[in-house]
Design a protein around this motif. Sequence first.
Motif, PDB file in Angstrom:
ATOM      1  N   ALA A  65      11.283 100.060  76.590  1.00 34.76           N
ATOM      2  CA  ALA A  65       9.839 100.298  76.589  1.00 34.76           C
ATOM      3  C   ALA A  65       9.113  99.157  75.880  1.00 34.76           C
ATOM      4  N   VAL A  66       7.892  98.891  76.344  1.00 34.36           N
ATOM      5  CA  VAL A  66       7.028  97.907  75.692  1.00 34.36           C
ATOM      6  C   VAL A  66       5.655  98.549  75.495  1.00 34.36           C
ATOM      7  N   PHE A  67       5.166  98.482  74.262  1.00 33.09           N
ATOM      8  CA  PHE A  67       3.849  99.009  73.934  1.00 33.09           C
ATOM      9  C   PHE A  67       2.917  97.845  73.587  1.00 33.09           C
ATOM     10  N   PHE A  68       1.640  98.019  73.883  1.00 29.25           N
ATOM     11  CA  PHE A  68       0.657  96.975  73.633  1.00 29.25           C
ATOM     12  C   PHE A  68      -0.535  97.524  72.867  1.00 29.25           C
ATOM     13  N   ASP A  69      -1.032  96.740  71.941  1.00 34.87           N
ATOM     14  CA  ASP A  69      -2.342  96.971  71.359  1.00 34.87           C
ATOM     15  C   ASP A  69      -3.375  96.784  72.474  1.00 34.87           C
TER      16      ASP A  69
ATOM     17  N   GLY B 287      11.483  98.281  85.428  1.00 38.01           N
ATOM     18  CA  GLY B 287      11.872  99.624  85.028  1.00 38.01           C
ATOM     19  C   GLY B 287      11.540  99.983  83.595  1.00 38.01           C
ATOM     20  N   LEU B 288      10.709  99.189  82.929  1.00 36.39           N
ATOM     21  CA  LEU B 288      10.340  99.472  81.548  1.00 36.39           C
ATOM     22  C   LEU B 288       9.203 100.481  81.478  1.00 36.39           C
ATOM     23  N   LYS B 289       9.237 101.340  80.472  1.00 38.23           N
ATOM     24  CA  LYS B 289       8.122 102.232  80.183  1.00 38.23           C
ATOM     25  C   LYS B 289       7.056 101.428  79.448  1.00 38.23           C
ATOM     26  N   LEU B 290       5.793 101.600  79.855  1.00 34.67           N
ATOM     27  CA  LEU B 290       4.703 100.824  79.270  1.00 34.67           C
ATOM     28  C   LEU B 290       3.667 101.747  78.654  1.00 34.67           C
ATOM     29  N   GLY B 291       3.223 101.400  77.459  1.00 34.05           N
ATOM     30  CA  GLY B 291       2.217 102.205  76.795  1.00 34.05           C
ATOM     31  C   GLY B 291       1.227 101.342  76.036  1.00 34.05           C
TER      32      GLY B 291
ATOM     33  N   LYS C 284       6.562 109.763  73.788  1.00 38.03           N
ATOM     34  CA  LYS C 284       5.968 109.781  75.122  1.00 38.03           C
ATOM     35  C   LYS C 284       6.789 108.955  76.109  1.00 38.03           C
ATOM     36  N   ALA C 285       7.364 107.870  75.622  1.00 41.30           N
ATOM     37  CA  ALA C 285       8.168 107.006  76.489  1.00 41.30           C
ATOM     38  C   ALA C 285       9.575 107.540  76.689  1.00 41.30           C
TER      39      ALA C 285
ATOM     40  N   PRO D 285      13.114 104.431  68.768  1.00 42.63           N
ATOM     41  CA  PRO D 285      12.329 103.304  68.269  1.00 42.63           C
ATOM     42  C   PRO D 285      13.007 101.953  68.467  1.00 42.63           C
ATOM     43  N   ASP D 286      14.334 101.898  68.298  1.00 39.07           N
ATOM     44  CA  ASP D 286      15.016 100.604  68.438  1.00 39.07           C
ATOM     45  C   ASP D 286      15.134 100.145  69.892  1.00 39.07           C
ATOM     46  N   GLU D 287      14.648 100.980  70.819  1.00 38.95           N
ATOM     47  CA  GLU D 287      14.644 100.611  72.237  1.00 38.95           C
ATOM     48  C   GLU D 287      13.267 100.142  72.697  1.00 38.95           C
TER      49      GLU D 287
END
Length: 214
Positions: free
Chosen positions: A3-7, A120-124, A171-172, A176-178
């Motif tokens: 997963a990748v999260f963005f501000d 295939g990454l979860k994005l938030g 949610k993803a 956390p380490d992923e």
Amino acid sequence: MRAVFFDAGHTLLYAHPDLATIYAEVTATFGARLEPARFAAAFGPAFKAGVAEAAPDGRASDAQDLAMWRGITRRLHESVALEVPFEGWFDALWARFGRAESWRLYDDVVDTLTTLRARGLKLGIVSNWDSRLRGLADGLGLTALVDFLVISAEAGVRKPDPGIFRLACEKAGVRPDEALHVGDLAEEDVVGARRAGLRAALIERSKRMVDLPA
């Protein structure tokens, strides 16, 4: 990494053409003309003081964000010695910044998010913002490019509190380490994410809403 999260602000989107110009344009509708540079110079100190006063414990809500921005804007009003009624000016600014047409996505955002999702990454999106961010994201076409938004005013907690990053991981559906979090502020985005056990990356955008002092 799963997963990748963005501000949001300064990472995915920015005020258009810039925050200081918007302040100047709204001010002009009240018959007063100030150069955007005046607002740009005064905004940083007003913002830092307003956040420290309104959100000292890291909690968040729509009411708190409204009060915080009222305080920031009042400081700015006083700093530039603006001779227009504060309440009407603040209401006009609040409405202007609540419209999607006042914002733009950075040029690389669509391609980056599309590529990551294809892998295939979860994005938030994990952002310190009020709930109006959902309407902005819809209007900018951003909502369709990610799997979810975690907004501080809805989550009840602001970055850098680890709780907001843990909520994003839930949610993803990842540990956390992923997950990797990307943002423009060292304390909120990098330190906060790492405290929660995520990896973190700091991004430096040339087009910012406003340059804040260190």
